[in-house]
Motif scaffolding. Sequence first.
Motif, mmCIF file in Angstrom:
data_model
loop_
_atom_site.group_PDB
_atom_site.id
_atom_site.type_symbol
_atom_site.label_atom_id
_atom_site.label_comp_id
_atom_site.label_asym_id
_atom_site.label_seq_id
_atom_site.Cartn_x
_atom_site.Cartn_y
_atom_site.Cartn_z
ATOM 1 N N ALA A 183 -78.568 22.115 59.891
ATOM 2 C CA ALA A 183 -77.166 22.367 60.224
ATOM 3 C C ALA A 183 -76.562 23.419 59.299
ATOM 4 C CB ALA A 183 -76.363 21.071 60.151
ATOM 5 N N ALA A 184 -76.910 23.360 58.010
ATOM 6 C CA ALA A 184 -76.409 24.365 57.073
ATOM 7 C C ALA A 184 -76.923 25.749 57.441
ATOM 8 C CB ALA A 184 -76.817 24.002 55.651
ATOM 9 N N ALA A 185 -78.188 25.847 57.870
ATOM 10 C CA ALA A 185 -78.743 27.133 58.277
ATOM 11 C C ALA A 185 -78.046 27.661 59.532
ATOM 12 C CB ALA A 185 -80.245 26.996 58.527
ATOM 13 N N VAL A 186 -77.701 26.778 60.456
ATOM 14 C CA VAL A 186 -76.976 27.200 61.655
ATOM 15 C C VAL A 186 -75.615 27.761 61.277
ATOM 16 C CG1 VAL A 186 -75.889 26.392 63.786
ATOM 17 C CG2 VAL A 186 -78.192 25.619 63.189
ATOM 18 N N ARG A 187 -74.940 27.080 60.360
ATOM 19 C CA ARG A 187 -73.619 27.568 59.929
ATOM 20 C C ARG A 187 -73.734 28.913 59.220
ATOM 21 N NH1 ARG A 187 -73.033 21.840 59.040
ATOM 22 N NH2 ARG A 187 -71.416 20.996 60.440
ATOM 23 N N ARG A 212 -66.534 33.524 51.015
ATOM 24 C CA ARG A 212 -66.981 32.629 52.081
ATOM 25 C C ARG A 212 -68.294 31.954 51.725
ATOM 26 N NH1 ARG A 212 -65.875 36.368 57.455
ATOM 27 N NH2 ARG A 212 -63.634 35.957 57.626
ATOM 28 N N ARG A 213 -69.208 32.725 51.123
ATOM 29 C CA ARG A 213 -70.494 32.151 50.751
ATOM 30 C C ARG A 213 -70.304 31.030 49.726
ATOM 31 N NH1 ARG A 213 -72.450 36.387 49.030
ATOM 32 N NH2 ARG A 213 -73.277 37.154 51.024
ATOM 33 N N LEU A 214 -69.398 31.271 48.757
ATOM 34 C CA LEU A 214 -69.122 30.223 47.774
ATOM 35 C C LEU A 214 -68.520 28.994 48.446
ATOM 36 C CD1 LEU A 214 -68.943 29.264 44.835
ATOM 37 C CD2 LEU A 214 -66.717 30.414 44.687
ATOM 38 N N GLY A 215 -67.606 29.216 49.395
ATOM 39 C CA GLY A 215 -67.015 28.088 50.101
ATOM 40 C C GLY A 215 -68.032 27.319 50.918
ATOM 41 N N ARG A 216 -68.934 28.054 51.592
ATOM 42 C CA ARG A 216 -69.969 27.357 52.372
ATOM 43 C C ARG A 216 -70.900 26.562 51.469
ATOM 44 N NH1 ARG A 216 -69.945 32.400 55.179
ATOM 45 N NH2 ARG A 216 -71.776 33.089 53.996
ATOM 46 N N TRP A 217 -71.216 27.150 50.306
ATOM 47 C CA TRP A 217 -72.095 26.416 49.377
ATOM 48 C C TRP A 217 -71.423 25.138 48.899
ATOM 49 C CZ3 TRP A 217 -71.165 25.225 44.233
ATOM 50 C CH2 TRP A 217 -72.251 24.679 43.539
ATOM 51 N N ALA A 218 -70.129 25.246 48.504
ATOM 52 C CA ALA A 218 -69.413 24.056 48.035
ATOM 53 C C ALA A 218 -69.285 23.023 49.151
ATOM 54 C CB ALA A 218 -68.029 24.456 47.508
ATOM 55 N N THR A 229 -59.605 41.166 57.423
ATOM 56 C CA THR A 229 -59.848 39.755 57.086
ATOM 57 C C THR A 229 -59.758 39.501 55.589
ATOM 58 O OG1 THR A 229 -61.366 37.911 57.396
ATOM 59 C CG2 THR A 229 -62.348 40.034 56.881
ATOM 60 N N TRP A 230 -60.054 40.537 54.773
ATOM 61 C CA TRP A 230 -59.963 40.353 53.318
ATOM 62 C C TRP A 230 -58.537 40.036 52.897
ATOM 63 C CZ3 TRP A 230 -56.601 43.228 50.466
ATOM 64 C CH2 TRP A 230 -56.072 44.383 51.070
ATOM 65 N N LEU A 231 -57.539 40.602 53.605
ATOM 66 C CA LEU A 231 -56.152 40.336 53.267
ATOM 67 C C LEU A 231 -55.799 38.879 53.511
ATOM 68 C CD1 LEU A 231 -53.397 41.455 52.417
ATOM 69 C CD2 LEU A 231 -52.967 42.018 54.820
ATOM 70 N N ALA A 232 -56.234 38.339 54.659
ATOM 71 C CA ALA A 232 -55.947 36.942 54.972
ATOM 72 C C ALA A 232 -56.675 36.004 54.024
ATOM 73 C CB ALA A 232 -56.340 36.649 56.419
ATOM 74 N N VAL A 233 -57.942 36.327 53.700
ATOM 75 C CA VAL A 233 -58.699 35.476 52.776
ATOM 76 C C VAL A 233 -58.055 35.488 51.393
ATOM 77 C CG1 VAL A 233 -60.908 35.168 51.623
ATOM 78 C CG2 VAL A 233 -60.837 35.727 54.059
#
Length: 371
Positions: free
Chosen positions: A16-20, A99-105, A183-187
């Motif tokens: 599931a993590a790989a799919v995300r 985003r990568r940090l958020g997905r990892w957490a 998208t960087w502005l919104a993030v």
Amino acid sequence: MSVLDTTDVLDVAGYAAAVRRSLADLGPEQVDDLTDDLEADLAEALDDERHVAHGRGVLEQFGPPVEYAAELRAAAGLAPAAAPTGRVRLFGDPVEDTRRLGRWALGRLRAQAWWAPVEAFLIALRPAWWLLRGWVVYQLVALVLGVSGWLPRNLAAFLVLVGAVVLSVQYGRGEWFRSRRVTWLAVTANVVAVLAVLPLLAGAHDRVAASESVYADYTAGRLSGGGGTQTIIQDKAVDGVVVDGMQVSNLFVYDAEGNPLSDVQVYDDRGRPVRTTFDNGFDQYWFPEATEPWSFVSRVDSDGRARWNVYPLQGAPTSEFTYDDDGLQVLPAGSSATTPPWPFAKAPALDAAPEATIGAEGPAPTPTSTP
């Protein structure tokens, strides 16, 4: 027994993590929508004896995670993932890194048994966060512009709040800020809002705990064009001078002859300066004879210290102020602070000695003799 209580739970979580990760180019809201309850669905399919590939591993049964992610995209009517360009970047993409940090957490949290109900509860609170995030953005803009107040007090501030809420809600719904160019502005705004929400709420709590709403009615001839009553809502601070439940912004002193006095320093019985304002000139004050709010400035003593207990306070209409490099309100060159209109040109003169009787309201009656 739950469908997750199987020997394949670790394989399911990893798949599931790989799919995300294969859906990483989509917004976080879309990824969550496409993969909601993915682990449970995969585990249930593995445990179903009627399935053709029952007993095989998750990879054998469902294929590569990239292909599974592509099927999810197609089912949702989304375009296929863009092929990698092959270019080597010297510097990382801060948005993608975030985003990568958020997905990892999030992946680490989802590996914990207690996280599932917590995540479900937080997902239900998303609309509330969208509104709160818009309010936080409004507060940050208000701080930059030097505007006080936790809620808008004029039309311009109200429009800023509405705009911030609309932007926040549309971003949360995945309707706006989907282009990689913006998208960087919104993030960035989302990260700043997360970091600022607790300090702002703590400040709001302290302000509410230390103040109460005061409604003051006064007649403003100029404001209403010839008479009328206007209701003002202001905060009554714990510190300051309060008369009849209304915080006083200035003091006007008259001598025994009723003549107005200027540059009067006022102290209490312990030698403490008596101040009516504690905002260092940032707030705005209305009074009956003004056509717009005023801001006040301090006086400077011989030691170079700012004094806010010299009355009457001097200032100017707020529109005349500008901001210096430190963000402080200053009067531009050619403008000087003046004294607001006095309540009356002359006060009643005092022509009698202080009354010696406690509670007396006038001269004591002359005693009469009895026969």
